[in-house]
Write a protein that holds these residues in place. Structure first.
Motif, PDB file in Angstrom:
ATOM      1  N   GLU A  65      37.679  41.083  42.894  1.00 37.76           N
ATOM      2  CA  GLU A  65      37.472  39.982  41.955  1.00 37.76           C
ATOM      3  C   GLU A  65      37.693  40.459  40.520  1.00 37.76           C
ATOM      4  OE1 GLU A  65      34.170  36.647  40.597  1.00 37.76           O
ATOM      5  OE2 GLU A  65      33.989  37.572  42.568  1.00 37.76           O
ATOM      6  N   SER A  66      37.207  41.645  40.195  1.00 40.45           N
ATOM      7  CA  SER A  66      37.428  42.203  38.858  1.00 40.45           C
ATOM      8  C   SER A  66      38.915  42.389  38.588  1.00 40.45           C
ATOM      9  CB  SER A  66      36.701  43.541  38.710  1.00 40.45           C
ATOM     10  OG  SER A  66      35.303  43.349  38.760  1.00 40.45           O
ATOM     11  N   LEU A  67      39.647  42.895  39.572  1.00 38.98           N
ATOM     12  CA  LEU A  67      41.093  43.076  39.401  1.00 38.98           C
ATOM     13  C   LEU A  67      41.803  41.749  39.142  1.00 38.98           C
ATOM     14  CD1 LEU A  67      41.791  45.814  42.088  1.00 38.98           C
ATOM     15  CD2 LEU A  67      42.196  46.023  39.607  1.00 38.98           C
ATOM     16  N   VAL A 126      34.088  40.757  28.998  1.00 43.46           N
ATOM     17  CA  VAL A 126      35.268  39.913  29.213  1.00 43.46           C
ATOM     18  C   VAL A 126      34.811  38.480  29.454  1.00 43.46           C
ATOM     19  CG1 VAL A 126      37.278  39.505  30.696  1.00 43.46           C
ATOM     20  CG2 VAL A 126      36.609  41.849  30.098  1.00 43.46           C
ATOM     21  N   ALA A 127      35.359  37.569  28.648  1.00 41.66           N
ATOM     22  CA  ALA A 127      35.020  36.151  28.756  1.00 41.66           C
ATOM     23  C   ALA A 127      35.217  35.661  30.188  1.00 41.66           C
ATOM     24  CB  ALA A 127      35.890  35.338  27.806  1.00 41.66           C
ATOM     25  N   GLY A 128      34.259  34.859  30.634  1.00 44.18           N
ATOM     26  CA  GLY A 128      34.326  34.316  31.992  1.00 44.18           C
ATOM     27  C   GLY A 128      33.496  35.110  32.983  1.00 44.18           C
ATOM     28  N   THR A 129      32.995  36.270  32.556  1.00 42.77           N
ATOM     29  CA  THR A 129      32.108  37.049  33.426  1.00 42.77           C
ATOM     30  C   THR A 129      30.678  36.928  32.905  1.00 42.77           C
ATOM     31  OG1 THR A 129      32.358  39.129  32.194  1.00 42.77           O
ATOM     32  CG2 THR A 129      33.957  38.701  33.972  1.00 42.77           C
ATOM     33  N   SER A 130      29.742  37.311  33.720  1.00 44.40           N
ATOM     34  CA  SER A 130      28.322  37.245  33.382  1.00 44.40           C
ATOM     35  C   SER A 130      27.999  38.136  32.179  1.00 44.40           C
ATOM     36  CB  SER A 130      27.509  37.705  34.598  1.00 44.40           C
ATOM     37  OG  SER A 130      26.159  37.903  34.256  1.00 44.40           O
ATOM     38  N   PHE A 131      26.955  37.786  31.473  1.00 46.87           N
ATOM     39  CA  PHE A 131      26.468  38.629  30.383  1.00 46.87           C
ATOM     40  C   PHE A 131      25.398  39.605  30.878  1.00 46.87           C
ATOM     41  CE2 PHE A 131      28.510  35.310  27.952  1.00 46.87           C
ATOM     42  CZ  PHE A 131      29.115  36.031  26.933  1.00 46.87           C
ATOM     43  N   ILE A 140      32.173  46.025  35.997  1.00 47.11           N
ATOM     44  CA  ILE A 140      33.488  46.621  36.274  1.00 47.11           C
ATOM     45  C   ILE A 140      34.508  46.169  35.231  1.00 47.11           C
ATOM     46  CG2 ILE A 140      35.463  46.645  37.861  1.00 47.11           C
ATOM     47  CD1 ILE A 140      33.393  46.365  40.167  1.00 47.11           C
ATOM     48  N   THR A 141      34.539  44.872  34.971  1.00 43.47           N
ATOM     49  CA  THR A 141      35.562  44.322  34.086  1.00 43.47           C
ATOM     50  C   THR A 141      35.381  44.810  32.646  1.00 43.47           C
ATOM     51  OG1 THR A 141      35.587  42.391  35.552  1.00 43.47           O
ATOM     52  CG2 THR A 141      36.789  42.195  33.504  1.00 43.47           C
ATOM     53  N   ALA A 142      34.141  44.848  32.174  1.00 45.13           N
ATOM     54  CA  ALA A 142      33.892  45.357  30.816  1.00 45.13           C
ATOM     55  C   ALA A 142      34.235  46.839  30.729  1.00 45.13           C
ATOM     56  CB  ALA A 142      32.433  45.119  30.425  1.00 45.13           C
TER      57      ALA A 142
END
Length: 161
Positions: A65-67, A126-131, A140-142
């Protein structure tokens, strides 16, 4: 049914009820072990939980999902690079927290799958992911966004970063 068979059957059903009350999870296994000749337990529908986006709610699903998010945001990184770093940083535990290193001594412990500190997470979120820094996909994404800015990609990270 003979008296011995009836006694065994009654004892078996008591055992199953006791196991169910205790909550050992052995109930399903107990039915065949007491001499059932046919499947008498109702089948259980066991579907793995999924994320809101429909990925499996496990390490593989979180990375995938992060990818997908990273691809949309043009953040480089590969499954293998992310997985390798997660295993080194947290052994795959999304609730991991480091309470002993220099960051922890400063009051900002590293957290989550990729051991990100709060200021880095907030800067590279990253916008769209949880804070929530402990949210696997957000973590992962941050972290990958930070690694891309600092090292070109998470794939280039081979030690603490």
């Amino acid at each position: 049914m003979s008296a011995a068979a009836q006694h065994t059957s009654t004892r078996s059903s008591r055992l199953v009820r006791k196991l169910a009350l205790v909550g050992t999870g052995v109930t399903v296994l107990a039915v065949p072990l007491v001499g059932a000749t046919a499947a008498s337990a109702a089948p259980t529908a066991s579907t793995p939980s999924t994320t809101l986006a429909g990925y499996p709610n496990n390490l593989d699903g979180w990375i995938r999902e992060s990818l997908a998010i990273m691809a949309e945001k043009h953040i480089p990184g590969s499954y293998n690079g992310i997985y390798r770093n997660i295993m080194r940083e947290s052994s795959g535990n999304p609730r991991a927290i480091n309470l002993w290193d220099s960051n922890a001594a400063k009051g900002i412990p590293s957290k989550g799958l990729l051991q990100v500190i709060d200021p880095t997470f907030n800067t590279y979120h990253v916008a769209g992911t949880s804070f929530d820094i402990y949210d696997p996909i957000a973590n992962i994404t941050a972290a990958c966004n930070y690694a891309a800015a600092r090292y070109g990609s998470m794939d280039n990270v081979n030690s603490a970063y």
